[in-house]
Write a protein that holds these residues in place. Structure first.
Motif, PDB file in Angstrom:
ATOM      1  N   TRP A 499     -32.825 -55.335  13.832  1.00  0.00           N
ATOM      2  CA  TRP A 499     -32.360 -55.394  12.457  1.00  0.00           C
ATOM      3  C   TRP A 499     -33.516 -55.321  11.450  1.00  0.00           C
ATOM      4  CZ3 TRP A 499     -28.065 -54.227  10.285  1.00  0.00           C
ATOM      5  CH2 TRP A 499     -27.805 -54.620   8.972  1.00  0.00           C
ATOM      6  N   PRO A 500     -34.562 -56.145  11.583  1.00  0.00           N
ATOM      7  CA  PRO A 500     -35.681 -55.977  10.646  1.00  0.00           C
ATOM      8  C   PRO A 500     -36.401 -54.637  10.809  1.00  0.00           C
ATOM      9  CG  PRO A 500     -36.202 -57.613  12.324  1.00  0.00           C
ATOM     10  CD  PRO A 500     -34.757 -57.310  12.457  1.00  0.00           C
ATOM     11  N   ALA A 501     -36.408 -54.087  12.027  1.00  0.00           N
ATOM     12  CA  ALA A 501     -37.031 -52.779  12.215  1.00  0.00           C
ATOM     13  C   ALA A 501     -36.287 -51.703  11.438  1.00  0.00           C
ATOM     14  CB  ALA A 501     -37.078 -52.423  13.698  1.00  0.00           C
ATOM     15  N   LEU A 502     -34.952 -51.768  11.436  1.00  0.00           N
ATOM     16  CA  LEU A 502     -34.159 -50.795  10.680  1.00  0.00           C
ATOM     17  C   LEU A 502     -34.373 -50.953   9.177  1.00  0.00           C
ATOM     18  CD1 LEU A 502     -30.790 -50.909  12.672  1.00  0.00           C
ATOM     19  CD2 LEU A 502     -32.470 -49.073  12.682  1.00  0.00           C
ATOM     20  N   LEU A 503     -34.440 -52.195   8.712  1.00  0.00           N
ATOM     21  CA  LEU A 503     -34.573 -52.434   7.278  1.00  0.00           C
ATOM     22  C   LEU A 503     -35.975 -52.129   6.754  1.00  0.00           C
ATOM     23  CD1 LEU A 503     -32.557 -55.764   6.807  1.00  0.00           C
ATOM     24  CD2 LEU A 503     -31.821 -53.425   6.303  1.00  0.00           C
ATOM     25  N   ASP A 504     -37.004 -52.553   7.518  1.00  0.00           N
ATOM     26  CA  ASP A 504     -38.380 -52.473   7.010  1.00  0.00           C
ATOM     27  C   ASP A 504     -39.130 -51.233   7.461  1.00  0.00           C
ATOM     28  OD1 ASP A 504     -37.880 -54.960   5.927  1.00  0.00           O
ATOM     29  OD2 ASP A 504     -38.753 -56.050   7.611  1.00  0.00           O
ATOM     30  N   PHE A 505     -38.639 -50.571   8.508  1.00  0.00           N
ATOM     31  CA  PHE A 505     -39.447 -49.501   9.105  1.00  0.00           C
ATOM     32  C   PHE A 505     -38.682 -48.179   9.180  1.00  0.00           C
ATOM     33  CE2 PHE A 505     -41.319 -47.563  13.070  1.00  0.00           C
ATOM     34  CZ  PHE A 505     -42.504 -47.193  12.484  1.00  0.00           C
ATOM     35  N   VAL A 506     -37.612 -48.160   9.953  1.00  0.00           N
ATOM     36  CA  VAL A 506     -36.909 -46.899  10.197  1.00  0.00           C
ATOM     37  C   VAL A 506     -36.276 -46.369   8.917  1.00  0.00           C
ATOM     38  CG1 VAL A 506     -35.072 -45.784  11.504  1.00  0.00           C
ATOM     39  CG2 VAL A 506     -36.493 -47.540  12.595  1.00  0.00           C
ATOM     40  N   GLY A 507     -35.556 -47.224   8.206  1.00  0.00           N
ATOM     41  CA  GLY A 507     -34.882 -46.780   6.987  1.00  0.00           C
ATOM     42  C   GLY A 507     -35.818 -46.247   5.924  1.00  0.00           C
ATOM     43  N   PRO A 508     -36.831 -47.027   5.512  1.00  0.00           N
ATOM     44  CA  PRO A 508     -37.745 -46.527   4.472  1.00  0.00           C
ATOM     45  C   PRO A 508     -38.482 -45.258   4.883  1.00  0.00           C
ATOM     46  CG  PRO A 508     -37.939 -48.910   4.698  1.00  0.00           C
ATOM     47  CD  PRO A 508     -37.073 -48.459   5.816  1.00  0.00           C
ATOM     48  N   LYS A 509     -38.908 -45.182   6.130  1.00  0.00           N
ATOM     49  CA  LYS A 509     -39.642 -43.989   6.552  1.00  0.00           C
ATOM     50  C   LYS A 509     -38.734 -42.767   6.593  1.00  0.00           C
ATOM     51  CE  LYS A 509     -43.840 -45.284   6.941  1.00  0.00           C
ATOM     52  NZ  LYS A 509     -44.866 -44.672   6.061  1.00  0.00           N
ATOM     53  N   THR A 510     -37.511 -42.944   7.031  1.00  0.00           N
ATOM     54  CA  THR A 510     -36.578 -41.812   7.050  1.00  0.00           C
ATOM     55  C   THR A 510     -36.328 -41.296   5.644  1.00  0.00           C
ATOM     56  OG1 THR A 510     -35.525 -42.681   9.059  1.00  0.00           O
ATOM     57  CG2 THR A 510     -34.300 -41.054   7.773  1.00  0.00           C
ATOM     58  N   MET A 511     -36.146 -42.216   4.699  1.00  0.00           N
ATOM     59  CA  MET A 511     -35.916 -41.804   3.316  1.00  0.00           C
ATOM     60  C   MET A 511     -37.143 -41.096   2.739  1.00  0.00           C
ATOM     61  SD  MET A 511     -32.835 -42.591   2.551  1.00  0.00           S
ATOM     62  CE  MET A 511     -32.901 -42.481   0.761  1.00  0.00           C
TER      63      MET A 511
END
Length: 829
Positions: A499-511
């Motif tokens: 969950w924190p990986a999706l919020l702090d890492f995967v999501g921002p980098k994808t955007m």
């Protein structure tokens, strides 16, 4: 097996494998140092660390002007010890070389002693020739002279030596002396998997164990539970007790056919031992793992060990809110460090090579068997991946251990997904305990893979989709729904980390990456050398033949592989379609995974070929029988030149079997030896940053520099517009905890503005490397006090820093230096 061992020993005694002596090279080629012609002679003294010397590589170029170019080149290597003089001399023809190029020269065999000082004498014939190196003392063990006059600098050279039976004996002795490392390795890879499942096959318990440890830290870290070496040893002892309790009932083993079990396990175990030996030999001359990825892997592991948990941030080494970079492998290294007591760089190098062998053999074997291929095809596939395909052996050059850890889990998760579950009396509604017992291993594998490597997780999803598309049945939907329950359980198991990986890492980098409107060309970063290096081109031929055979005999499995590979390259080229997610997967990451289908298909073809050849004695016997009938009607006294037709050997006789086994053993032994010759030298010497003199220098830094010190190191451009360290100074952060500039590649996961700032500062550092005044001003602005120059060398020059009074020498040993900025605002260490 005994015959194969004898054949390999015979080959080792008659032919040797050339390896690079990484600790006795000088590869700084920035300066044209010496001009040779018929009237001049250059000499460079060397210390031979590894013998016998096989070749020496020099960097040379012909004159750029109209001067005549040298046509030949005489190289003499001579030394003297208590046994008398030893001389190796040979003249070589030289192709026209207008630009500096590395040119290897194979040397005649001479019995030099280890550690012996020798003199390299160079003489050009028929024209001029430039020799390249560095114009300062880059090789403190030797000196350069021209016509007897000492010169400022040292030639660039690279030595290779023959890995022979004596070197093999040294490695065996070293392995036996450190055999205790086997016990923490078994605790890491066997105990958790043994406890978690009733299936005690190594193809199950090893991947399960590798997935368990990342999940354990994923749950204990947010709960505030911090591991130390004593607590982890106690927990491992608890797992050992559970393992002993499960293995105690003797009734489980009463009906085990040990002979049958050995016949099943010995072939893959033998392949594993050969591949493991090859992987360890590849790293025998390396102090730490090569290249830049290894540096931040070791640094993240250091943070885990220091905190006893996954770090919530990489500060102060990177200004990024995300701290979820391939955590699974780092957890494995931390656990192995706690179990073994080895320092982190050594633990990572050893564990990385063991992982490489496990992926080459265990994972490839599991992958082949999951596709429905025979055990023999699986063993052939493992042998191909271990000794013939350039990947995953070349992973060592990159320190690409995180993808290795993910690939260890992928085949096991895939095999568990497609395996039909055993029937029970509770078919419609199994109990919760039964459902969890069946589902938990798959869920652990999926969750562990998610934490270990996001790309390999995507590869597994595509593989499962390809399998389901080619294996459609009436119950396909029901089976998928059942497996998706395991996926939901895996999501729950990985949730504290995910969950924190999706919020702090995967999501921002994808955007951020999706905001780039430009399309990339198809296969922009595709490189054939990752597939054809070494003996790779031959394995591709075998794979192509195996694909044709598979489409005939195993159409569904072969179609699965075709569909999977196609979808992988489609995923790697999303940027060519203008779709989001382009930066998460590239063609290189797909290419270096293709050894799985390539080895599986190649093993399938070799198995089919061997099955065809095994019928040859029967075919020959039938032909001989027909001929005997024909000859017998004419002469009943003799048949085929024999006095008695009944004495003809039947095709199933022990003689036929013995001859077949001998011939097969010879062919297999020669093939393995050729695979070793192609695989062992695969490490790229350019990627070796850290050398033995750096170890002593970093120990001094750890003991003398303040904990918050910032050290300037030699910078160099990398890929993706980022900058890295050029020498062993890049290891200062993971080994000593001090910060460096340029920092580790973790800064590439930070904010765009920070990345651009560090890139601009690194480029400026390159531009002012020869200007001590500008460098001092830059360090004042940055708040840095020290400069480190490693054994490998880089843009900074020790002589330039020593020229003025701005920098003072704080440490110097061999070709490693530590300078401090001499300023009223800085204190001498």
């Amino acid at each position: 097996m005994k015959a194969l061992s004898f054949i390999l020993l015979l080959l080792f005694s008659t032919a040797c494998i050339p390896l690079i002596d990484y600790e006795n090279t000088q590869e700084d080629t920035r300066t044209a140092l010496v001009y040779l012609d018929d009237t001049h002679q250059a000499q460079q003294t060397l210390i031979l660390q590894r013998v016998p010397v096989e070749s020496i590589t020099l960097w040379i170029a012909h004159p750029a002007d109209s001067s005549p170019a040298a046509q030949s080149f005489t190289l003499t290597l001579e030394g003297t010890d208590g046994r008398g003089p030893q001389v190796a001399r040979q003249t070589y023809g030289i192709p026209h070389t207008p630009t500096p190029a590395a040119m290897p020269f194979q040397l005649p065999t001479v019995d030099f002693a280890p550690g012996q000082a020798v003199t390299l004498t160079l003489q050009a014939h028929g024209g001029g020739l430039w020799l390249y190196g560095r114009g300062e003392d880059a090789y403190p063990q030797g000196t350069l002279t021209l016509d007897g006059t000492p010169q400022q600098g040292d030639l660039a050279f690279r030595l290779t030596y023959d890995y022979n039976l004596r070197a093999l004996g040294e490695d065996l002795s070293h392995t036996l002396a450190h055999a205790w490392v086997l016990f923490p390795m078994l605790g890491l890879f066997l105990l958790p998997g043994w406890v978690l499942t009733d299936n005690k096959s190594p193809t199950v318990i090893v991947p399960l164990s590798a997935a368990f440890w990342p999940l354990l830290l994923a749950w204990t870290s947010p709960l505030g539970l911090h591991w130390t070496r004593p607590t982890l040893l106690g927990f491992t002892g608890f797992l050992l007790g559970l393992t002993a309790w499960q293995a105690y009932p003797t009734s489980r083993w009463r009906h085990v056919n040990l002979r049958h079990l050995c016949r099943r396990l010995c072939p893959p175990a033998g392949v594993f031992l050969i591949v493991l030996a090859a992987r360890l030999i590849m790293a025998r001359d390396l102090v730490v793992s090569p290249w830049v990825d290894s540096v931040h892997h070791a640094l993240i592991t250091r943070l885990i060990v220091a905190q006893g948990a996954y770090p919530s941030t990489y500060f102060p080494y990177a200004q990024t809110a995300a701290a979820h970079y391939h955590s699974g492998f780092h957890a494995l290294v931390a656990v192995f460090h706690w179990l073994s007591g080895l320092v982190i760089p050594q633990a990572m190098r050893l564990l990385g090579q063991v992982l490489n062998a496990l992926v080459s053999v265990l994972a490839v074997y599991t992958f082949s068997r999951a596709l429905g291929f025979s055990r023999r095809a699986g063993c052939f596939a493992a042998l191909l991946a271990g000794l013939f395909t350039p990947m995953p052996a070349y992973y060592l050059s990159w320190g690409r251990y995180t993808q290795l850890a993910g690939l260890l889990l992928l085949p096991a998760a895939f095999a568990w997904w497609i395996t039909k579950q055993p029937a029970t009396t509770e078919k419609a509604h199994p109990s919760a305990t039964t459902w969890i017992a069946r589902t938990l291993p798959l869920s652990v594998l999926l969750a562990g893979l998610t934490i270990t490597h996001y790309r390999v997780t995507a590869f597994l999803v595509l593989l499962i989709l390809a399998w389901e598309c080619t294996h459609l049945r009436k119950n396909t939907l029901r089976r998928i729904v059942h497996r998706l329950r395991a996926g939901l359980l895996a999501f729950g198991l990985a949730l504290p980390w995910l969950w924190p990986a999706l919020l702090d890492f995967v999501g921002p980098k994808t955007m951020a990456w999706s905001s780039n409107p430009n399309r990339t060309p198809w296969f922009a970063d595709f490189a054939w050398q990752y597939l054809i290096a070494g003996l790779g081109r031959y394995t591709l031929i075998l794979a192509a033949l195996g694909l044709l055979w598979g489409l005939w005999k195993h159409p569904r499995s072969a179609s699965t592989l075709l569909l999977w590979v196609g979808s992988l390259f489609l995923l790697a080229n999303l940027g060519a379609l203008g779709l989001p997610g382009r930066a998460w997967v590239n063609n290189t990451s797909v290419e270096i995974t293709l050894f799985l289908p390539v080895a599986a298909l190649g093993g399938l073809f070799l198995d089919a070929l061997l099955r065809g050849l095994s019928k040859f004695p029967s075919i020959a016997g039938k032909i001989l029988g027909k001929l005997e009938k024909i000859w017998g009607t004419r002469d009943t006294g003799e048949s085929l030149g024999r006095e008695n037709p009944s004495t003809r050997l039947p095709p199933e006789s022990p003689v036929w079997l013995f001859l077949g086994r001998v011939l097969g053993g010879i062919l297999l032994g020669v093939a393995i030896f050729q695979g070793l010759r192609a695989t062992l030298p695969l490490v790229n010497p350019i990627t070796v940053l850290y050398h033995q003199p750096d170890a002593a220098a970093l120990a001094w830094i750890d003991a003398h520099l303040p904990a918050d010190a910032l050290v300037i190191i030699n910078p160099t451009p990398w890929g993706y517009g980022l900058y890295v360290g050029a020498d062993g100074g890049y290891w200062i952060s993971p080994v000593t905890g001090r910060r460096t500039f340029p920092p580790t590649l973790l800064y590439g996961w930070g904010q765009t503005t920070e990345i651009r700032t560090i890139n601009a500062q690194s480029q400026k550092l390159l531009e002012i490397a020869d200007d001590p005044v500008a460098l001092a001003d830059f360090m004042e602005t940055l708040g840095a006090d020290y400069v480190y120059l490693g054994a490998r060398g880089g843009p900074f020059s020790a002589s330039t820093l020593q020229a003025g009074d701005l920098f003072q020498v704080a440490y110097h040993q061999g070709d490693s230096w530590v300078f401090y900025l001499s300023s009223p605002f800085h204190q001498t260490p």
